[in-house]
Design an enzyme around this catalytic site. Structure first.
Site, PDB file in Angstrom:
ATOM      1  CG  ASP A  20      -2.008   1.203   1.093  1.00 39.61           C
ATOM      2  OD1 ASP A  20      -1.813   2.014   0.314  1.00 39.61           O
ATOM      3  OD2 ASP A  20      -2.926   1.213   2.046  1.00 39.61           O
ATOM      4  CG  HIS A 135      -5.162  12.472  10.604  1.00 46.25           C
ATOM      5  ND1 HIS A 135      -5.258  13.451  10.385  1.00 46.25           N
ATOM      6  CD2 HIS A 135      -3.919  12.058  10.459  1.00 46.25           C
ATOM      7  CE1 HIS A 135      -4.099  14.048   9.941  1.00 46.25           C
ATOM      8  NE2 HIS A 135      -3.144  13.121   9.948  1.00 46.25           N
ATOM      9  CG  ASP A 172       1.565  15.980  11.543  1.00 47.30           C
ATOM     10  OD1 ASP A 172       2.040  14.950  11.922  1.00 47.30           O
ATOM     11  OD2 ASP A 172       0.724  15.962  10.445  1.00 47.30           O
ATOM     12  CG  HIS A 174      -1.056  15.238   7.346  1.00 44.29           C
ATOM     13  ND1 HIS A 174       0.086  14.634   7.562  1.00 44.29           N
ATOM     14  CD2 HIS A 174      -1.373  15.187   5.868  1.00 44.29           C
ATOM     15  CE1 HIS A 174       0.878  13.996   6.544  1.00 44.29           C
ATOM     16  NE2 HIS A 174      -0.142  14.230   5.384  1.00 44.29           N
ATOM     17  CG  ASP A 265       3.920  15.127   8.755  1.00 45.37           C
ATOM     18  OD1 ASP A 265       3.924  16.065   9.727  1.00 45.37           O
ATOM     19  OD2 ASP A 265       3.068  14.368   8.732  1.00 45.37           O
ATOM     20  CE1 TYR A 305       4.291   9.007   8.668  1.00 43.98           C
ATOM     21  CE2 TYR A 305       3.945  11.380   8.029  1.00 43.98           C
ATOM     22  CZ  TYR A 305       3.793  10.181   8.706  1.00 43.98           C
ATOM     23  OH  TYR A 305       2.487  10.252   9.368  1.00 43.98           O
TER      24      TYR A 305
HETATM   25  N1  Q9C Z   1      -0.178  12.258  -0.238  1.00 39.34           N
HETATM   26  C1  Q9C Z   1       0.160  11.558   9.785  1.00 39.34           C
HETATM   27  O1  Q9C Z   1       0.889  12.413   9.257  1.00 39.34           O
HETATM   28  N2  Q9C Z   1      -1.975  10.045   3.225  1.00 39.34           N
HETATM   29  N3  Q9C Z   1      -0.828  10.921   9.024  1.00 39.34           N
HETATM   30  C2  Q9C Z   1      -2.059  11.262   2.478  1.00 39.34           C
HETATM   31  C3  Q9C Z   1      -1.318  12.548   0.507  1.00 39.34           C
HETATM   32  C4  Q9C Z   1      -2.496   9.942   4.392  1.00 39.34           C
HETATM   33  C5  Q9C Z   1      -0.708  11.220   7.528  1.00 39.34           C
HETATM   34  C6  Q9C Z   1      -1.501  11.127   0.864  1.00 39.34           C
HETATM   35  C7  Q9C Z   1      -1.468  10.729   5.228  1.00 39.34           C
HETATM   36  C8  Q9C Z   1      -1.675  10.428   6.812  1.00 39.34           C
HETATM   37  C9  Q9C Z   1      -0.046  11.278  11.333  1.00 39.34           C
HETATM   38 ZN    ZN Z   2       1.065  14.334   9.440  1.00 36.69          ZN
END
Ligand code: Q9C
Ligand code: ZN
Length: 690
Positions: A20, A135, A172, A174, A265, A305
């Site tokens: 994935d 999230h 973060d 996001h 990130d 990441y």
């Molecule tokens: N390229 C956290 O950083 N995918 N979750 C996004 C966009 C999900 C991130 C795809 C990213 C989740 C905790």
């Molecule tokens: Zn994130």
């Protein structure tokens, strides 16, 4: 008081078992890379190590439904195909047989951290956890998150410790929509999140991530969203967001505890965020939060990441929690246009709910009685000011700054070189009382041009100050406090500036409070930034000589620090800071402590405070503690700024914004911004996270 590091190696167990591409970045190596680097740097050893425990069913039930918790519990016994099928019911989620155990440890780690801080066992700390949490929702896993670690910690702090005001800072990249949903009608939790948004075209693609989502019901104004509409946001953008949006609200809110959804990130190199902030920026963000809530800051890992960038940024965060000064920020400190637009729209959306934003954003820029301009805007200054023929060239890269970046913190953090007040009783044990003094002939030579330095007491004090300053410039001492007779304060400060500039400082920031005359031959060459608060002058005389009245109320004082002093200081990037409390400075201990604490974020913490000899031992003591890295006492609920304070600030801003871009909170028509001038760090940090 100490820093806790909460961890359990079982949290490396959960991992993706099938293909994935979206989920593969959330890997066990995230934790080991961060921890290995903390060990390599000797930072782990300086922390109180706590082994994470599992959160109980009741604790998970603080924010999750019982049905959801039992659904996750059942994943322990599922086979790979069933795990994959269940994972597919959620957005960006994978389950592993160990997920339930790991996620309970992650939530438990946050609870232990909050308990350690709120019982006074430690001052602050970091929980290194996975899976992340922000999230996750009442009955849904989302975006690699299973249980909402930070939200559970906040609910626990309210329920078990009786807290009434908790600030959650989600740095973060996001949007932590899970936290937003859980507290959107709750005025006891102020939730701030910045996030990559791109006008809604970035995951999780939610309308409610935009700046106009501000909470609801009782919670109106307690959700603060700062959407980034472009990638590439960097140090200047992040610091500007803190100074002009988060911190004014946070001081007004006056939290009892700060929780950080510490995702990295948002750092340079990260494949998800695509941002440009360097790891040092997280030292500054941490430092800026440590002035809140008496320094009670609990950070919990979320995303991040790019293993290298993640590990470095985690080290910067822990180092700062431990009280080390933040390394200076690299790159031009100029926020980009898109960041300013975002900050301004978030300020506008929040203004109805926060006094600290109201006056400023509705007051038109006033004209000064002495300098009317037809447009109603104060005339912008020439770069070097009226006395300066040529625009000041950008000072050469500072060797002292480089040295600050490369060297470990000096062994002695703070020295006190006082003559009169005996403050030994109120000093923390590792603050050194300085015995030494500069050579007599040398001291006399520096004193000669100044009549007020002729007296023996003034000479003795000057000798001690020069010795302290040399120790700081050599890197033996990080910061210090010196005292001088009131009558000699201005001359002593003048000598300190000249000595600093001639002994290795490339850029010197001088913050002078009270009646301290500007040294008569202070150059406009861009090497000194003179900022007087509460003296006789009250205007910007040039880009590098600025004076403003002393604000009368706590609210005015805060907006002066956040809206003027720190933006100028961050824009100037000094390698030495002098802060002088002169005659009639009018600052109370907590205000002086806050100013000193925040200035410690500049110049790698190289701050020399100059006091009058008849200052109280309490004032010297509180400054010594703050300069060595302790949190300043919290100011309590802040009063509003007076209209006069706001006017003075707005007027100066109008004059100085064209040169000092960190001052900008709204777009100005004549802004000549050059987006291409922003530093690019691809060399060191480029490429994808492995
Ligand atoms: N390229 C956290 O950083 N995918 N979750 C996004 C966009 C999900 C991130 C795809 C990213 C989740 C905790
Ligand atoms: Zn994130």
């Amino acid at each position: 008081m100490g820093t806790a590091l909460v961890y359990h190696e079982d949290m490396t167990a959960t991992r993706l078992l099938w293909d994935d591409p979206e989920c593969e970045i959330e890997r066990p190596e995230r934790l080991t890379a961060a921890l290995d680097r903390l060990r390599q740097r000797g930072l782990e050893q300086r922390c109180l190590r706590l082994s994470a425990r599992e959160a109980s069913k009741e604790e998970l039930g603080l924010v999750h439904s019982p049905e959801y918790v039992s659904l996750v519990r059942k994943t322990q016994v599922l086979g790979e195909e069933e795990l994959q099928a269940l994972s597919g019911q959620f957005d960006a989620i994978y389950f592993h047989p160990s997920t339930f155990h790991c996620a309970r440890l992650a939530a438990g780690a946050g609870l232990q951290l909050v308990d350690a801080v709120l019982t006074g066992a430690v001052q602050n700390g970091l929980a290194l956890v996975r899976p992340p949490g922000h999230h996750s929702q009442r009955a849904a896993a989302n975006g690699f998150c299973v249980f909402n670690n930070v939200a559970i910690a906040a609910a626990h702090a309210k329920q078990k410790h009786g807290l009434h005001r908790i600030l959650i800072v989600d740095w973060d990249v996001h949007h932590g929509q899970g936290i937003q949903y859980l507290f959107e009608d709750d005025p006891s939790v102020l939730y701030f999140s910045w996030h990559r948004y791109e006008h809604g075209r970035f995951w999780p693609f939610l309308r409610e991530s935009d700046a106009d989502a501000v909470g609801r019901g009782q919670g109106l104004g307690f959700t603060v969203n700062l959407p980034w509409n472009q990638v590439g946001m960097g140090n200047a953008d992040y610091v500007a967001a803190f100074l002009h949006l988060l911190l004014p609200l946070a001081f007004e809110f006056d939290p009892e505890l700060v929780l950080v959804s510490a995702g990295f990130d948002s750092a340079i190199g990260d494949p998800e965020g695509q941002m440009q902030a360097t790891p040092e920026c997280f030292a500054h963000l941490t430092h800026l939060l440590q002035v809140l809530a008496g320094g009670r800051v609990c950070a919990m890992l979320e995303g991040g990441y790019h293993l290298e960038s993640l590990a470095e940024s985690v080290c910067m965060t822990v180092q700062t929690l431990l009280g080390d000064p933040a390394p200076p920020l690299s790159g031009l400190m100029v926020p980009c246009q898109s960041a300013l637009e975002s900050i301004q729209s978030a300020r506008a959306a929040q203004a109805p709910y926060w006094k600290s934003l109201q006056l400023q954003d509705v007051t038109p820029v006033p004209t000064s009685p002495s300098t009317h301009s037809p447009e109603g805007r104060p005339p912008p200054l020439l770069p070097g000011g009226p006395m300066c023929k040529a625009a000041a060239p950008a000072p050469a890269p500072s060797s002292l700054l480089d040295q600050l970046c490369l060297c470990p913190a000096p062994s002695v953090r703070t020295t006190v070189a006082l003559t009169a007040p005996d403050i030994t009783l109120v000093l923390p044990p590792d603050v050194i009382q300085q015995e030494g003094s500069a050579l007599r002939e040398e001291t006399e030579a520096w004193a000669r041009p100044h009549e007020s330095l002729a007296r023996e007491e003034a000479l003795t004090a000057l000798g001690k100050l020069l010795y302290l300053l040399d120790g700081m410039l050599d890197g033996q001492v990080n910061s210090g406090i010196a005292a001088t007779p009131a009558s000699a304060a201005a001359a002593t400060l003048d000598v300190a500036i000249q000595r600093g500039l001639s002994h290795g400082a490339q850029r010197l920031l001088c913050v002078a409070l009270g009646q301290l005359d500007r040294p008569p031959d202070l150059a406009h060459d861009g090497r000194t930034l003179w900022l007087n608060i509460g003296g006789k002058e009250a205007a910007a005389l040039s880009m590098f000589h600025v004076a403003t009245p002393l604000p009368v109320m706590t609210g005015g004082f805060l907006s002066c620090i956040l809206g003027l002093v720190l933006p100028l200081a961050y824009g100037f990037q000094p390698d030495l800071v002098l802060v002088a409390l002169g005659p009639g400075h009018g600052l109370q201990g907590p205000h002086a402590a806050l100013l000193a604490a925040m200035l410690r974020g500049l110049a790698g913490g190289r701050v020399l405070a100059l006091l009058e000899e008849d200052s109280t031992p309490q004032l010297a003591g509180i400054l010594a503690r703050v300069l060595r890295g302790e949190a300043p006492p919290s100011l309590g609920p802040s009063s509003v700024a007076s209209p006069e304070d706001v006017q003075a600030l707005m007027y100066l801003r109008g004059q100085l914004e064209p040169q000092w871009k960190m001052l900008q909170v709204r777009l100005i028509a004549e802004a000549w911004l050059c987006p291409g001038a922003r530093l690019c760090h691809r060399g060191r940090w480029g490429g994808q996270g492995k």
